[in-house]
Design a protein around this motif. Structure first.
Motif, mmCIF file in Angstrom:
data_model
loop_
_atom_site.group_PDB
_atom_site.id
_atom_site.type_symbol
_atom_site.label_atom_id
_atom_site.label_comp_id
_atom_site.label_asym_id
_atom_site.label_seq_id
_atom_site.Cartn_x
_atom_site.Cartn_y
_atom_site.Cartn_z
ATOM 1 N N GLU A 8 -12.331 132.502 95.971
ATOM 2 C CA GLU A 8 -10.878 132.353 96.074
ATOM 3 C C GLU A 8 -10.450 130.928 95.737
ATOM 4 O OE1 GLU A 8 -9.545 135.547 99.466
ATOM 5 O OE2 GLU A 8 -10.713 133.809 100.128
ATOM 6 N N ARG A 10 -12.036 128.920 93.708
ATOM 7 C CA ARG A 10 -12.152 128.769 92.250
ATOM 8 C C ARG A 10 -10.933 129.350 91.552
ATOM 9 N NH1 ARG A 10 -17.382 131.530 91.671
ATOM 10 N NH2 ARG A 10 -18.758 130.264 92.909
ATOM 11 N N LEU A 11 -10.464 130.509 92.016
ATOM 12 C CA LEU A 11 -9.254 131.106 91.439
ATOM 13 C C LEU A 11 -8.049 130.190 91.651
ATOM 14 C CD1 LEU A 11 -9.586 134.867 92.451
ATOM 15 C CD2 LEU A 11 -9.585 133.931 90.129
ATOM 16 N N GLN A 12 -7.913 129.657 92.845
ATOM 17 C CA GLN A 12 -6.806 128.761 93.169
ATOM 18 C C GLN A 12 -6.790 127.554 92.230
ATOM 19 O OE1 GLN A 12 -4.329 129.006 95.348
ATOM 20 N NE2 GLN A 12 -3.572 126.917 95.419
ATOM 21 N N CYS A 13 -7.962 127.045 91.938
ATOM 22 C CA CYS A 13 -8.082 125.831 91.118
ATOM 23 C C CYS A 13 -8.288 126.140 89.639
ATOM 24 C CB CYS A 13 -9.232 124.975 91.653
ATOM 25 S SG CYS A 13 -8.973 124.409 93.336
ATOM 26 N N ARG A 14 -8.324 127.426 89.302
ATOM 27 C CA ARG A 14 -8.536 127.857 87.912
ATOM 28 C C ARG A 14 -9.858 127.315 87.342
ATOM 29 N NH1 ARG A 14 -2.655 126.653 87.576
ATOM 30 N NH2 ARG A 14 -1.647 128.668 87.773
ATOM 31 N N ILE A 15 -10.920 127.546 88.107
ATOM 32 C CA ILE A 15 -12.255 127.100 87.721
ATOM 33 C C ILE A 15 -13.095 128.339 87.392
ATOM 34 C CG2 ILE A 15 -14.346 125.911 88.477
ATOM 35 C CD1 ILE A 15 -12.582 124.394 90.489
ATOM 36 N N ASP A 16 -13.772 128.318 86.265
ATOM 37 C CA ASP A 16 -14.578 129.464 85.836
ATOM 38 C C ASP A 16 -16.068 129.326 86.114
ATOM 39 O OD1 ASP A 16 -12.310 130.738 84.802
ATOM 40 O OD2 ASP A 16 -12.509 129.701 82.889
ATOM 41 N N GLY A 71 -6.494 122.975 96.468
ATOM 42 C CA GLY A 71 -6.018 122.917 95.092
ATOM 43 C C GLY A 71 -5.400 121.570 94.752
ATOM 44 N N ASP A 75 -6.972 118.939 92.106
ATOM 45 C CA ASP A 75 -6.164 118.533 90.956
ATOM 46 C C ASP A 75 -6.001 117.020 90.869
ATOM 47 O OD1 ASP A 75 -4.505 119.117 88.671
ATOM 48 O OD2 ASP A 75 -2.775 118.647 89.918
#
Length: 103
Positions: A8, A10-16, A71, A75
């Motif tokens: 979750e 990773r999704l919040q931070c847009r990390i793949d 996040g 960032d």
């Protein structure tokens, strides 16, 4: 409710990729401590232990506040002041120090 999972976060931070997982989990630990200090309450994922009358189980709103802080820190890459939204999300659950002193 459980703490946010690393997936979750990773999704919040847009990390793949999972290379940043230790950093995200460190930010999550700091966010939980920051939230607990602001709320003047201990946060728990499931049961509040006997004797902790002010303890609080993590709610979806608290989880969102934790994810917001993670996040933000990810960032900016600095542990500077979290956005006001963090406090706005948590404020309904906060116990004022005046109330604690009166008890």
């Amino acid at each position: 409710m459980q703490l946010p999972t690393v997936e979750e976060l990773r999704l919040q931070c847009r990390i793949d990729i999972d290379d940043e997982d230790p950093l995200l989990l460190g930010y999550l630990t700091a966010a939980k401590e920051k939230a607990s200090n602001y709320l003047n309450r201990n946060l728990y994922e499931s049961d509040v232990p006997d004797g902790d009358n002010e303890g609080l189980i993590i709610t979806p709103i608290i989880k969102l506040a934790l994810m917001l802080a993670v996040g933000f820190w990810y960032d900016t890459r600095e542990l500077k002041k979290v956005p006001q939204g963090f406090y706005d999300l948590l404020s309904d659950y906060r116990i004022s120090l005046m109330r604690i002193k009166q008890c």
